[in-house]
Design an enzyme around this catalytic site. Structure first.
Site, PDB file in Angstrom:
ATOM      1  N   PRO A 102       0.842  -1.195   0.000  1.00  0.00           N
ATOM      2  CA  PRO A 102       0.000   0.000   0.000  1.00  0.00           C
ATOM      3  C   PRO A 102       0.883   1.252   0.000  1.00  0.00           C
ATOM      4  O   PRO A 102       1.940   1.244   0.644  1.00  0.00           O
ATOM      5  CB  PRO A 102      -0.787  -0.114   1.312  1.00  0.00           C
ATOM      6  N   PRO A 103       0.491   2.307  -0.722  1.00  0.00           N
ATOM      7  CA  PRO A 103       1.300   3.532  -0.706  1.00  0.00           C
ATOM      8  C   PRO A 103       1.122   4.310   0.596  1.00  0.00           C
ATOM      9  O   PRO A 103       0.118   4.127   1.291  1.00  0.00           O
ATOM     10  CB  PRO A 103       0.735   4.338  -1.890  1.00  0.00           C
ATOM     11  N   GLY A 106       4.352   3.610   5.122  1.00  0.00           N
ATOM     12  CA  GLY A 106       5.603   3.359   5.840  1.00  0.00           C
ATOM     13  C   GLY A 106       6.254   2.042   5.446  1.00  0.00           C
ATOM     14  O   GLY A 106       7.177   1.584   6.114  1.00  0.00           O
ATOM     15  N   LEU A 107       5.800   1.416   4.361  1.00  0.00           N
ATOM     16  CA  LEU A 107       6.362   0.116   3.957  1.00  0.00           C
ATOM     17  C   LEU A 107       7.350   0.246   2.801  1.00  0.00           C
ATOM     18  O   LEU A 107       7.700  -0.746   2.164  1.00  0.00           O
ATOM     19  CB  LEU A 107       5.240  -0.864   3.597  1.00  0.00           C
ATOM     20  N   GLY A 108       7.779   1.462   2.515  1.00  0.00           N
ATOM     21  CA  GLY A 108       8.840   1.638   1.518  1.00  0.00           C
ATOM     22  C   GLY A 108       8.356   1.541   0.080  1.00  0.00           C
ATOM     23  O   GLY A 108       9.159   1.289  -0.827  1.00  0.00           O
ATOM     24  N   SER A 110       7.429   3.800  -2.127  1.00  0.00           N
ATOM     25  CA  SER A 110       8.024   4.718  -3.114  1.00  0.00           C
ATOM     26  C   SER A 110       9.475   4.329  -3.424  1.00  0.00           C
ATOM     27  O   SER A 110       9.894   4.338  -4.590  1.00  0.00           O
ATOM     28  CB  SER A 110       7.926   6.181  -2.655  1.00  0.00           C
ATOM     29  N   ALA A 111      10.232   3.939  -2.410  1.00  0.00           N
ATOM     30  CA  ALA A 111      11.632   3.548  -2.663  1.00  0.00           C
ATOM     31  C   ALA A 111      11.692   2.274  -3.496  1.00  0.00           C
ATOM     32  O   ALA A 111      12.527   2.153  -4.406  1.00  0.00           O
ATOM     33  CB  ALA A 111      12.365   3.349  -1.329  1.00  0.00           C
ATOM     34  N   ALA A 112      10.796   1.311  -3.203  1.00  0.00           N
ATOM     35  CA  ALA A 112      10.804   0.053  -3.958  1.00  0.00           C
ATOM     36  C   ALA A 112      10.424   0.301  -5.419  1.00  0.00           C
ATOM     37  O   ALA A 112      11.002  -0.292  -6.333  1.00  0.00           O
ATOM     38  CB  ALA A 112       9.857  -0.955  -3.309  1.00  0.00           C
ATOM     39  N   ASP A 153      15.292   3.727   3.466  1.00  0.00           N
ATOM     40  CA  ASP A 153      14.401   2.991   2.545  1.00  0.00           C
ATOM     41  C   ASP A 153      15.109   2.586   1.253  1.00  0.00           C
ATOM     42  O   ASP A 153      15.015   1.441   0.820  1.00  0.00           O
ATOM     43  CB  ASP A 153      13.146   3.821   2.224  1.00  0.00           C
TER      44      ASP A 153
HETATM   45  O1  PMV Z   1       7.084   5.772   8.168  1.00  0.00           O
HETATM   46  P1  PMV Z   1       8.485   5.664   7.616  1.00  0.00           P
HETATM   47  O2  PMV Z   1       8.908   4.252   7.339  1.00  0.00           O
HETATM   48  O3  PMV Z   1       8.754   6.605   6.500  1.00  0.00           O
HETATM   49  O4  PMV Z   1       9.485   6.012   8.782  1.00  0.00           O
HETATM   50  C1  PMV Z   1       9.574   7.222   9.459  1.00  0.00           C
HETATM   51  C2  PMV Z   1      10.633   6.996  10.488  1.00  0.00           C
HETATM   52  C3  PMV Z   1      10.857   8.154  11.431  1.00  0.00           C
HETATM   53  O5  PMV Z   1      11.845   7.710  12.349  1.00  0.00           O
HETATM   54  C4  PMV Z   1       9.598   8.487  12.209  1.00  0.00           C
HETATM   55  C5  PMV Z   1      11.333   9.392  10.704  1.00  0.00           C
HETATM   56  C6  PMV Z   1      12.719   9.293  10.100  1.00  0.00           C
HETATM   57  O6  PMV Z   1      13.025  10.122   9.219  1.00  0.00           O
HETATM   58  O7  PMV Z   1      13.513   8.456  10.534  1.00  0.00           O
END
Ligand code: PMV
Length: 325
Positions: A102-103, A106-108, A110-112, A153
């Site tokens: 899912p976009p 926080g699962l990466g 965009s980087a993937a 990421d």
């Molecule tokens: O939600 P993600 O995977 O983009 O992670 C953010 C991680 C933080 O520690 C909250 C912010 C950061 O830049 O490290």
């Protein structure tokens, strides 16, 4: 399908250390067994065509690098620039993106996507990029999407495996796998995470309480070693306890929300060994370590409150070429 190449890259989770990493503590990230796949083939002339059927997103890119269409592809000109800097002459192409991630969760994702696209386009126009080159090009793309990315990421999706990261130091790669007989369950709150806002809130709370809160930063840093040790020794119970402690600490500083708490609570009460938010928090995803015998009940309990639940392995292979032309 002649003329098509396909490259893929995995998503990632932060196992421990999110937020604390912003003020100098370490974080531990791992690749996961869900991938973004990019198919690409040459076209006779510009514009290049980009599409993601699942997102309903399309864009056109002209030969001068100017993009028209969905903002889901806003990082593509930076990827082409990155390839050119490495000596590739990028010819007109069509690329189709398929994602298991899912976009904005926080699962990466965009980087993937950037890593898989960079690798596919390199293969279409010459030698496939090395993992280090994929990571560098994906970092340029992440700058377009995230402003000031930490570099976690793009590195983890390019190399796969695990990564210990501290700001200002080169990341340390390590190979990671879950304790035997366990899975990592990921559940989405259904809300996209708001990284900037959450980082500011956590920092504000930590600074107001610094004489006490600084100890949480030290504790989180130590927890990175405990999690690595639990994974190396295959100690699932210890990993679960470490997740619970990590979650308590970031929540105490304001990174949680009602939606996150509900999923963490449901995971634990349906049999997970431990659960925590992953990434910025607020929305986004929750992760839980679950013994295989309990998997069905945990997944079922989470599905009642989450639109997207998956059970995955960690330490998946990094960006790779799945099919040559
Ligand atoms: O939600 P993600 O995977 O983009 O992670 C953010 C991680 C933080 O520690 C909250 C912010 C950061 O830049 O490290």
């Amino acid at each position: 399908m002649s003329g098509w190449v396909q490259a893929s890259a995995p998503g990632k989770v932060i196992l421990v250390g999110e937020h604390f990493v912003v003020k100098g503590s370490r974080a531990l990230a791992a690749s996961i067994g869900l991938r973004v796949r990019v198919k690409a083939r040459p076209l006779a002339s510009w514009p290049a065509r980009l599409s993601s059927p699942a997102l309903g997103a399309e864009a056109r890119l002209d030969g001068e690098g100017s993009l028209r269409g969905s903002s889901a592809f806003r990082q593509v000109p930076a990827i082409i620039e990155g390839l050119k800097r490495l000596g590739y002459e990028v010819k007109p192409f069509e690329a189709v993106v398929e994602s298991e991630l899912p976009p904005a969760a926080g699962l990466g994702s965009s980087a993937a996507t950037s890593a898989a696209l960079a690798l596919a386009l390199s293969a279409l126009n010459g030698e496939p990029l090395s993992p280090g080159e994929v990571s560098r090009v994906a970092y340029e793309a992440e700058k377009v999407v995230h402003g000031r990315p930490s570099g976690v990421d793009n590195t983890i999706v390019s190399y796969g495996g695990g990564l210990v990261y501290r700001a200002g130091e080169p990341p340390r790669r390590l190979s990671l796998k879950l304790p035997p007989g366990t899975r990592l369950v990921i559940a989405h709150t259904g809300k996209s995470r708001a990284t900037g806002e959450l980082v500011a809130r956590v920092l504000g709370n930590a600074e107001a309480l610094w004489p006490a809160a600084s100890l949480l930063y030290q504790a989180s840093d130590r927890l990175v070693d405990i999690v690595i040790d639990a994974l190396e020794r295959g100690d699932a119970a210890l990993l679960g306890k470490a997740f619970d402690l990590a979650h308590g600490m970031v929540s105490a500083l304001g990174a949680s929300s009602m939606e996150v708490e509900l999923l963490v609570h449901k995971a634990r009460s349906s049999g997970a060994l431990g659960a925590k938010l992953t990434g910025a928090g607020g929305g986004g995803c929750v992760i839980a370590v679950v013994e295989e015998g309990r998997l069905e009940s945990v997944v079922k309990a989470l599905r009642l409150h989450s639109p997207w639940v998956r059970s995955v392995e960690i330490g998946a292979e990094g960006a790779r070429l799945d099919r040559k032309a």
